[in-house]
Write a protein that holds these residues in place. Structure first.
Motif, mmCIF file in Angstrom:
data_model
loop_
_atom_site.group_PDB
_atom_site.id
_atom_site.type_symbol
_atom_site.label_atom_id
_atom_site.label_comp_id
_atom_site.label_asym_id
_atom_site.label_seq_id
_atom_site.Cartn_x
_atom_site.Cartn_y
_atom_site.Cartn_z
ATOM 1 N N THR A 118 0.631 -1.011 0.140
ATOM 2 C CA THR A 118 -0.131 -0.007 0.098
ATOM 3 C C THR A 118 0.800 1.246 0.053
ATOM 4 O O THR A 118 1.714 1.340 0.901
ATOM 5 C CB THR A 118 -0.651 -0.134 1.155
ATOM 6 N N GLU A 119 0.614 2.014 -0.878
ATOM 7 C CA GLU A 119 1.478 3.367 -0.977
ATOM 8 C C GLU A 119 0.683 4.544 0.055
ATOM 9 O O GLU A 119 -0.300 4.857 -0.092
ATOM 10 C CB GLU A 119 1.522 4.013 -2.409
ATOM 11 N N TRP B 142 2.260 5.995 6.894
ATOM 12 C CA TRP B 142 2.328 4.424 6.800
ATOM 13 C C TRP B 142 3.017 3.711 7.932
ATOM 14 O O TRP B 142 2.454 2.511 8.355
ATOM 15 C CB TRP B 142 3.027 4.410 5.666
ATOM 16 N N ILE B 143 4.119 3.929 8.590
ATOM 17 C CA ILE B 143 4.752 3.411 9.723
ATOM 18 C C ILE B 143 3.735 3.530 10.859
ATOM 19 O O ILE B 143 3.555 2.359 11.288
ATOM 20 C CB ILE B 143 5.915 4.379 9.920
ATOM 21 N N ALA B 144 3.091 4.408 11.041
ATOM 22 C CA ALA B 144 2.411 4.658 12.468
ATOM 23 C C ALA B 144 1.010 3.667 11.970
ATOM 24 O O ALA B 144 0.679 2.859 13.130
ATOM 25 C CB ALA B 144 1.786 5.944 12.393
#
Length: 115
Positions: free
Chosen positions: A25-26, A32-34
């Motif tokens: 998933t972009e 994204w990390i969270a």
């Protein structure tokens, strides 16, 4: 395999599956990390909570594949397990016990004896 093991395996598979989904998933990197960390921790916590609620397997005695036992006149022979009545709450599993022969006039048991 008991229910606790199944819950842990399913939890691990879900966490691994979510990891793959998040990898493809972009998203903005920090977001994204969270998202990945919070989702993996939430699924792992849910799995551990379900696992902790399930009863653990009771420790007990397993006897399997014993040899044959022959009792002489007035004697006693057991091909299996002999336990005390004080241990009656301990689970006992006996399988594939050997032959028990009392043809000479003794007492022979193939299985479980509680005294």
């Amino acid at each position: 395999m008991n229910a606790r093991h199944v819950v842990l395996m399913v939890t691990c598979l879900v966490v691994a599956g979510l990891s793959v989904v998040f990898l493809v998933t972009e998203r903005d990197e920090s977001s994204w990390i969270a998202t990945v960390v919070s989702a993996l921790v939430a699924v792992a916590a849910l799995g551990v909570a379900v696992w902790a609620v399930l009863p653990s397997a009771a420790l007990g005695v397993r006897v399997s594949g014993t040899g044959s036992a022959t009792a002489g006149q007035g004697g006693r022979a057991v091909s299996g397990y002999v336990g005390s009545a004080d241990d009656a709450s301990t689970p006992v599993e006996v399988s594939e016990t050997g032959d028990a022969d009392a043809t000479a006039g003794g007492d022979a048991v193939s299985g479980v004896v509680v005294r």
